[in-house]
Design a protein around this motif. Structure first.
Motif, PDB file in Angstrom:
ATOM      1  N   LEU A 496       0.838  -1.206   0.000  1.00  0.00           N
ATOM      2  CA  LEU A 496       0.000   0.000   0.000  1.00  0.00           C
ATOM      3  C   LEU A 496       0.870   1.252   0.000  1.00  0.00           C
ATOM      4  CD1 LEU A 496      -2.818   1.333   0.274  1.00  0.00           C
ATOM      5  CD2 LEU A 496      -2.454   1.285   2.749  1.00  0.00           C
ATOM      6  N   ILE A 497       1.888   1.265   0.868  1.00  0.00           N
ATOM      7  CA  ILE A 497       2.788   2.421   0.937  1.00  0.00           C
ATOM      8  C   ILE A 497       3.564   2.560  -0.368  1.00  0.00           C
ATOM      9  CG2 ILE A 497       4.806   3.364   2.117  1.00  0.00           C
ATOM     10  CD1 ILE A 497       3.772   1.887   4.662  1.00  0.00           C
ATOM     11  N   ALA A 498       4.070   1.432  -0.879  1.00  0.00           N
ATOM     12  CA  ALA A 498       4.859   1.477  -2.116  1.00  0.00           C
ATOM     13  C   ALA A 498       4.015   1.976  -3.282  1.00  0.00           C
ATOM     14  CB  ALA A 498       5.409   0.086  -2.427  1.00  0.00           C
ATOM     15  N   ARG A 499       2.791   1.499  -3.386  1.00  0.00           N
ATOM     16  CA  ARG A 499       1.937   1.905  -4.508  1.00  0.00           C
ATOM     17  C   ARG A 499       1.536   3.369  -4.401  1.00  0.00           C
ATOM     18  NH1 ARG A 499      -0.762  -3.967  -4.024  1.00  0.00           N
ATOM     19  NH2 ARG A 499       0.186  -4.913  -5.888  1.00  0.00           N
ATOM     20  N   THR A 500       1.237   3.810  -3.193  1.00  0.00           N
ATOM     21  CA  THR A 500       0.886   5.225  -3.021  1.00  0.00           C
ATOM     22  C   THR A 500       2.072   6.117  -3.357  1.00  0.00           C
ATOM     23  OG1 THR A 500      -0.647   4.592  -1.248  1.00  0.00           O
ATOM     24  CG2 THR A 500      -0.086   6.913  -1.433  1.00  0.00           C
ATOM     25  N   LEU A 501       3.264   5.716  -2.897  1.00  0.00           N
ATOM     26  CA  LEU A 501       4.469   6.475  -3.240  1.00  0.00           C
ATOM     27  C   LEU A 501       4.677   6.529  -4.749  1.00  0.00           C
ATOM     28  CD1 LEU A 501       7.090   5.363  -0.551  1.00  0.00           C
ATOM     29  CD2 LEU A 501       6.497   7.715  -1.128  1.00  0.00           C
ATOM     30  N   ALA A 502       4.434   5.397  -5.413  1.00  0.00           N
ATOM     31  CA  ALA A 502       4.647   5.355  -6.859  1.00  0.00           C
ATOM     32  C   ALA A 502       3.668   6.263  -7.588  1.00  0.00           C
ATOM     33  CB  ALA A 502       4.503   3.914  -7.358  1.00  0.00           C
ATOM     34  N   VAL A 503       2.405   6.250  -7.180  1.00  0.00           N
ATOM     35  CA  VAL A 503       1.410   7.112  -7.818  1.00  0.00           C
ATOM     36  C   VAL A 503       1.799   8.575  -7.658  1.00  0.00           C
ATOM     37  CG1 VAL A 503      -0.989   7.910  -7.664  1.00  0.00           C
ATOM     38  CG2 VAL A 503      -0.482   5.468  -7.629  1.00  0.00           C
ATOM     39  N   LEU A 504       2.369   8.908  -6.497  1.00  0.00           N
ATOM     40  CA  LEU A 504       2.711  10.302  -6.225  1.00  0.00           C
ATOM     41  C   LEU A 504       4.029  10.738  -6.854  1.00  0.00           C
ATOM     42  CD1 LEU A 504       1.726  10.466  -2.442  1.00  0.00           C
ATOM     43  CD2 LEU A 504       0.415  11.356  -4.378  1.00  0.00           C
ATOM     44  N   ALA A 508       7.481   7.817 -14.819  1.00  0.00           N
ATOM     45  CA  ALA A 508       7.128   7.113 -16.047  1.00  0.00           C
ATOM     46  C   ALA A 508       6.145   6.006 -15.716  1.00  0.00           C
ATOM     47  CB  ALA A 508       8.378   6.533 -16.717  1.00  0.00           C
ATOM     48  N   GLU A 509       5.358   5.608 -16.712  1.00  0.00           N
ATOM     49  CA  GLU A 509       4.376   4.556 -16.499  1.00  0.00           C
ATOM     50  C   GLU A 509       5.036   3.261 -16.051  1.00  0.00           C
ATOM     51  OE1 GLU A 509       1.728   1.970 -19.504  1.00  0.00           O
ATOM     52  OE2 GLU A 509       1.220   4.099 -19.523  1.00  0.00           O
ATOM     53  N   SER A 510       6.253   3.024 -16.526  1.00  0.00           N
ATOM     54  CA  SER A 510       6.956   1.794 -16.156  1.00  0.00           C
ATOM     55  C   SER A 510       7.196   1.712 -14.657  1.00  0.00           C
ATOM     56  CB  SER A 510       8.290   1.712 -16.900  1.00  0.00           C
ATOM     57  OG  SER A 510       9.099   2.852 -16.587  1.00  0.00           O
ATOM     58  N   GLY A 511       7.388   2.876 -14.009  1.00  0.00           N
ATOM     59  CA  GLY A 511       7.585   2.881 -12.564  1.00  0.00           C
ATOM     60  C   GLY A 511       6.364   2.383 -11.829  1.00  0.00           C
ATOM     61  N   LEU A 512       5.188   2.803 -12.281  1.00  0.00           N
ATOM     62  CA  LEU A 512       3.951   2.324 -11.669  1.00  0.00           C
ATOM     63  C   LEU A 512       3.763   0.831 -11.904  1.00  0.00           C
ATOM     64  CD1 LEU A 512       1.417   5.187 -12.493  1.00  0.00           C
ATOM     65  CD2 LEU A 512       2.145   4.448 -10.242  1.00  0.00           C
ATOM     66  N   LEU A 513       4.044   0.378 -13.129  1.00  0.00           N
ATOM     67  CA  LEU A 513       3.889  -1.040 -13.439  1.00  0.00           C
ATOM     68  C   LEU A 513       4.837  -1.892 -12.607  1.00  0.00           C
ATOM     69  CD1 LEU A 513       3.578  -0.815 -17.326  1.00  0.00           C
ATOM     70  CD2 LEU A 513       1.789  -1.514 -15.723  1.00  0.00           C
ATOM     71  N   PHE A 514       6.066  -1.428 -12.440  1.00  0.00           N
ATOM     72  CA  PHE A 514       7.049  -2.201 -11.673  1.00  0.00           C
ATOM     73  C   PHE A 514       6.607  -2.356 -10.224  1.00  0.00           C
ATOM     74  CE2 PHE A 514      10.646  -2.112  -8.716  1.00  0.00           C
ATOM     75  CZ  PHE A 514      11.241  -3.323  -9.039  1.00  0.00           C
ATOM     76  N   VAL A 515       6.179  -1.268  -9.609  1.00  0.00           N
ATOM     77  CA  VAL A 515       5.761  -1.329  -8.206  1.00  0.00           C
ATOM     78  C   VAL A 515       4.562  -2.248  -8.046  1.00  0.00           C
ATOM     79  CG1 VAL A 515       4.777   0.006  -6.307  1.00  0.00           C
ATOM     80  CG2 VAL A 515       6.704   0.915  -7.594  1.00  0.00           C
ATOM     81  N   ASN A 516       3.634  -2.183  -8.964  1.00  0.00           N
ATOM     82  CA  ASN A 516       2.448  -3.032  -8.873  1.00  0.00           C
ATOM     83  C   ASN A 516       2.818  -4.513  -8.945  1.00  0.00           C
ATOM     84  OD1 ASN A 516      -0.201  -2.436  -8.316  1.00  0.00           O
ATOM     85  ND2 ASN A 516      -0.892  -2.629 -10.423  1.00  0.00           N
ATOM     86  N   ASP A 517       3.753  -4.837  -9.824  1.00  0.00           N
ATOM     87  CA  ASP A 517       4.154  -6.233  -9.977  1.00  0.00           C
ATOM     88  C   ASP A 517       5.097  -6.684  -8.866  1.00  0.00           C
ATOM     89  OD1 ASP A 517       2.657  -6.319 -12.275  1.00  0.00           O
ATOM     90  OD2 ASP A 517       4.348  -5.911 -13.606  1.00  0.00           O
ATOM     91  N   ASP A 518       5.862  -5.751  -8.323  1.00  0.00           N
ATOM     92  CA  ASP A 518       6.879  -6.084  -7.324  1.00  0.00           C
ATOM     93  C   ASP A 518       6.293  -6.281  -5.933  1.00  0.00           C
ATOM     94  OD1 ASP A 518       9.718  -6.408  -6.635  1.00  0.00           O
ATOM     95  OD2 ASP A 518       9.449  -4.555  -5.501  1.00  0.00           O
ATOM     96  N   ALA A 519       5.032  -5.875  -5.727  1.00  0.00           N
ATOM     97  CA  ALA A 519       4.460  -5.877  -4.377  1.00  0.00           C
ATOM     98  C   ALA A 519       4.357  -7.268  -3.779  1.00  0.00           C
ATOM     99  CB  ALA A 519       3.073  -5.225  -4.407  1.00  0.00           C
ATOM    100  N   GLN A 520       4.305  -8.303  -4.623  1.00  0.00           N
ATOM    101  CA  GLN A 520       4.137  -9.664  -4.112  1.00  0.00           C
ATOM    102  C   GLN A 520       5.309 -10.095  -3.229  1.00  0.00           C
ATOM    103  OE1 GLN A 520       1.371 -11.307  -4.490  1.00  0.00           O
ATOM    104  NE2 GLN A 520       2.036 -13.141  -3.384  1.00  0.00           N
ATOM    105  N   ARG A 521       6.471  -9.497  -3.454  1.00  0.00           N
ATOM    106  CA  ARG A 521       7.663  -9.915  -2.689  1.00  0.00           C
ATOM    107  C   ARG A 521       7.564  -9.566  -1.217  1.00  0.00           C
ATOM    108  NH1 ARG A 521      11.559  -5.854  -1.588  1.00  0.00           N
ATOM    109  NH2 ARG A 521      11.081  -3.836  -2.544  1.00  0.00           N
ATOM    110  N   PHE A 522       6.638  -8.685  -0.859  1.00  0.00           N
ATOM    111  CA  PHE A 522       6.537  -8.279   0.540  1.00  0.00           C
ATOM    112  C   PHE A 522       5.781  -9.299   1.389  1.00  0.00           C
ATOM    113  CE2 PHE A 522       6.619  -4.063  -1.697  1.00  0.00           C
ATOM    114  CZ  PHE A 522       7.916  -3.762  -1.327  1.00  0.00           C
ATOM    115  N   GLN A 523       5.128 -10.265   0.760  1.00  0.00           N
ATOM    116  CA  GLN A 523       4.278 -11.183   1.513  1.00  0.00           C
ATOM    117  C   GLN A 523       5.093 -11.925   2.561  1.00  0.00           C
ATOM    118  OE1 GLN A 523       1.756 -13.601  -0.873  1.00  0.00           O
ATOM    119  NE2 GLN A 523       0.888 -14.700   0.848  1.00  0.00           N
ATOM    120  N   ASP A 524       4.577 -11.941   3.799  1.00  0.00           N
ATOM    121  CA  ASP A 524       5.275 -12.595   4.900  1.00  0.00           C
ATOM    122  C   ASP A 524       4.502 -13.838   5.325  1.00  0.00           C
ATOM    123  OD1 ASP A 524       6.781 -13.306   7.090  1.00  0.00           O
ATOM    124  OD2 ASP A 524       6.895 -11.313   7.943  1.00  0.00           O
TER     125      ASP A 524
END
Length: 761
Positions: A496-504, A508-524
């Motif tokens: 949530l924090i990463a995606r909000t930071l990326a939107v703000l 480039a659009e690629s930055g938003l796409l990367f964060v959206n796809d990269d979020a799965q790595r945070f799962q604990d």
């Protein structure tokens, strides 16, 4: 009786001069003046007793160390019985107080009142204050000032050792110690702050006397801070416990194994090294392996636990274990109710607070922030009064209060607790509000059970930084959270924090796409609650709206629970980005005053409605709504409702309202982040440059979405016409219009495009 074997007279108290003279005349040789004074103090002026101590030490060839408890316990066994020349009540009182190293007058009175019956056959001591005065006048009790604890009372070391030894030789010794332990443990269970010296005495008395139930009560009453208060004694008492004591009492097994590992890890027995080892062995994820049994190894039975509440009076560890198991299974509501019932049955104030802390955390995960904050508020005062530097209880209460308040919109409480966590005190953490870099991600924990402190505290700090558009602070906190080894279900805040930071901040659009796809790595680990699943869907939908991928945004929006008002805000925001301005205005009007909408969501609707009105040419209405949006954003202390608007709309609305007084109020509210007021407007004019204002992807109505579905099923034109009860010519015309909308000319290409835009699974 005499203090020597051959004299039948009492050993009276002497002043120092007479004491020194008498020692010189007994034929034991010259005594160093400094040693003579120390003997006079620790023997309470009893010269014949001091003579016996000197002779015993000389015969054994050991140095005389009057202040050493070890020396005193050894030498008194070689000395004749000591008569204190006191009445039976005063002698009994001295026997009780001799069990303790140093106590306050209040504790002394409590002990004498409750324990003296065991020595006096039920007669009791009806004037304990008078007894203390007589013992002081006879030198059996000395008074001294302690810088931390104030005025304390103490039986001189050699006298105390002799009285304890003589008492053990009598039949009455065991019940006296048992009664004394009961009184002192009762005191610890109800006290806010435990005195280290008293804790050390009680631990030793319980261990030496084999009072295992009382030892467990002490462990539960004080908890792991006992390793911080009395590092050496706690490790000495709890390591290598008898097998019977460990197997019959899981709590003792827990503390015993912890003491053994701490002792093995500490390079020596210095208090500082032991405390450091305690923090290491209670670090992220370390304590779960010590709980009685593997988490999740059997079916959870809450009804069975309710029937065992009586056992929970002495089984705090078992209760904590059950609460953690329920939380890991995602059964937060059950965990909260169990915690409330169990804590009411516990005698120990600290144990109740620990269980109620876990209860508040469970309530937070169960989306009951008001109840959670109420519970935390109840336990904060007692935790503050009894705080021990290095303990987790008060810092975790502060951290979770800040997090829950930030999530639920209580920004004043969140900011107050975050400010306190940054204050230079015993409850502080590394770093400060002004300098987030001062708290490096790899800095070692400074409190026990740090996983209950650092993650919620940093999440709360990151969320409030996002509210203030302080992206530097938010990124610093996010970096530290990403490196933290144990997040459990709190990991949902990272995407949530990463995606909000990326939107703000993405350029480039690629930055938003990367964060959206990269979020799965945070799962604990842990089973997510509905509220936590909402956070995942909310963040993803927000990014897809920013990308103009409205169908994907809709899929995630549909995953939100019905109670989540983010569903409404995302729907209205999607309508704006889709260019359906009238629908966005109508939907915002419908929901704006609905009771389920939070003040922050209402601020977002006002901002979106202003942008939609601006697009329809209603500048007057747009200005009015945007002023309201700025005012509401100031009230809820979050600039996100404004910052998440598409940049062209946002810039134009700022231009139209530049002279409005609402900006002065906003500048005042966010002055800590934007010192010159102009910086606030400047940040709002530049933030979120990538987010689209009008989606370029095709937006399908219900009929078009149905047509896509029929094509995907492989139906022919004739079969589609039959399915829709339309003539084939109408179906062909609709298909041609659909192909044009997707910029293709055939069935295969439209299905490929539709699938990429999320209209087909």
């Amino acid at each position: 009786m005499s203090s020597t074997a051959d004299r039948g007279t009492h050993d009276p108290r002497r002043d120092f001069g007479d004491f020194a003279v008498e020692l010189d005349t007994v034929g034991i040789g010259s005594v160093d003046p400094e040693l003579c004074h120390r003997l006079w103090t620790e023997c309470a002026g009893r010269a014949r007793f001091a003579e016996a101590v000197l002779r015993a030490a000389a015969a054994a060839g050991v140095s005389v160390d009057p202040e050493s408890t070890a020396f005193a316990d050894w030498v008194v066994e070689l000395c004749p019985r000591l008569s204190l020349a006191l009445g039976s009540g005063d002698t009994a009182a001295a026997s009780v107080l001799a069990q303790l190293s140093a106590v306050s007058e209040t504790t002394a009175v409590r002990a004498l009142t409750a324990v003296a019956d065991d020595l006096l056959g039920g007669i009791g001591i009806h004037d304990p204050e008078g007894v203390l005065i007589r013992l002081r006048s006879s030198g059996i009790l000395t008074r001294f000032e302690d810088s931390a604890r104030g005025t304390l009372l103490k039986v001189p070391t050699l006298i105390a050792a002799k009285v304890r030894h003589d008492l053990r030789a009598e039949v009455s010794a065991e019940p006296v110690v048992a009664s004394l332990l009961d009184v002192l443990v009762d005191h610890m269970e109800s006290a806010g702050l435990v005195e280290p010296e008293l804790l050390s005495d009680v631990l030793l008395l319980a261990r030496h006397g084999g009072h295992w139930s009382q030892l467990l009560r002490v462990c539960e009453a004080v908890g792991m801070p006992m390793f911080l208060l009395t590092p050496r004694t706690s490790c000495t008492v709890l390591r290598v416990l008898p097998l019977k004591a460990r197997t019959s009492r899981p709590g003792l097994a827990f503390f015993g194994s912890l003491a053994e590992d701490i002792t093995a890890d500490a390079a020596d027995d210095s208090p500082a090294r032991i405390r450091a080892a305690v923090i290491r062995h209670t670090g992220p994820g370390m304590l779960r392996s010590r709980l009685p049994g593997k988490l999740g190894d059997s079916e959870l039975n809450v009804e069975e636990e309710e029937s065992r509440l009586g056992e929970m009076l002495v089984d705090v560890i078992g209760t904590v274990w059950q609460l953690i198991r329920l939380a890991d299974a995602g059964r937060h509501g059950e965990a909260a109710e169990l915690g409330i019932r169990a804590s009411a049955e516990m005698r120990s104030a600290r144990a109740r607070s620990v269980v109620r802390l876990l209860t508040a955390i469970a309530l937070h995960h169960a989306a009951e922030p008001r109840r959670a904050l109420s519970v935390l508020n109840e336990i904060e005062g007692p935790a503050r009064a009894g705080h021990v530097e290095g303990d987790f209880l008060l810092p975790s209460i502060i951290a979770w209060t800040a997090l829950i308040a930030a999530v639920s919109g209580d920004h004043e409480r969140a900011d107050a607790h975050l400010a306190e966590s940054d204050a230079p005190s015993g409850i502080s953490r590394a770093g400060s509000e002004a300098d987030p870099a001062a708290a490096p991600a790899d800095s070692p924990p400074t409190v026990i059970i740090d996983e209950l402190v650092t993650p919620p505290l940093r999440i709360a700090s990151a969320l409030r930084a996002l509210d203030r558009l302080d992206l530097e602070r938010a990124e610093a906190e996010f970096g530290a959270l990403s490196a933290y080894p144990e997040m459990r279900t709190l990991w949902v805040y990272l995407p949530l924090i990463a995606r909000t930071l990326a939107v703000l901040s993405a350029e480039a659009e690629s930055g938003l796409l990367f964060v959206n796809d990269d979020a799965q790595r945070f799962q604990d680990s842990g089973v997510l609650s509905d509220a936590e699943k909402d956070l995942i869907a909310l963040g993803r939908s927000t990014v897809f709206i920013a990308l103009g991928q409205l169908r994907w945004a809709e899929i995630d929006r549909d995953r939100l629970s019905p109670a989540c008002d983010g569903r409404i805000v995302l729907d209205v925001r999607s309508k704006l980005v889709a260019g359906r301005n009238d629908e966005a205005i109508s939907c915002a009007d419908t929901w704006f005053y609905h009771h389920s909408l939070s003040p922050r969501s209402r601020a977002e609707l006002a901002a979106v409605r202003a942008a939609a009105k601006l697009r329809t040419g209603d500048e007057t209405g747009a200005q009015s709504d945007f002023r309201m949006a700025v005012s509401l954003s100031t009230w809820v202390s979050s600039l996100l409702p404004i910052a998440l608007l598409p940049l062209p709309d946002r810039s134009r609305l700022i231009d139209l309202t530049t002279d409005s007084p609402v900006w002065a109020d906003a500048a005042n509210e966010f002055s800590a982040t934007f010192a010159p007021p102009a910086q606030l407007v400047e940040r709002l004019r530049s933030i979120g440059p990538v987010s689209v204002d009008i989606a370029e992807t095709p937006q399908l109505n219900a009929g078009e979405a149905q047509l896509i579905d029929l094509l995907a099923r492989g139906l022919s034109v004739a079969e589609i016409a039959e399915e829709l009860n339309q003539v084939t010519g109408t179906v062909k015309n609709r298909l041609s219009a659909l192909y044009r909308k997707f910029g293709v000319s055939n069935r295969a290409d439209v299905l490929i495009r539709a699938r990429s835009f999320g209209y087909l699974a």
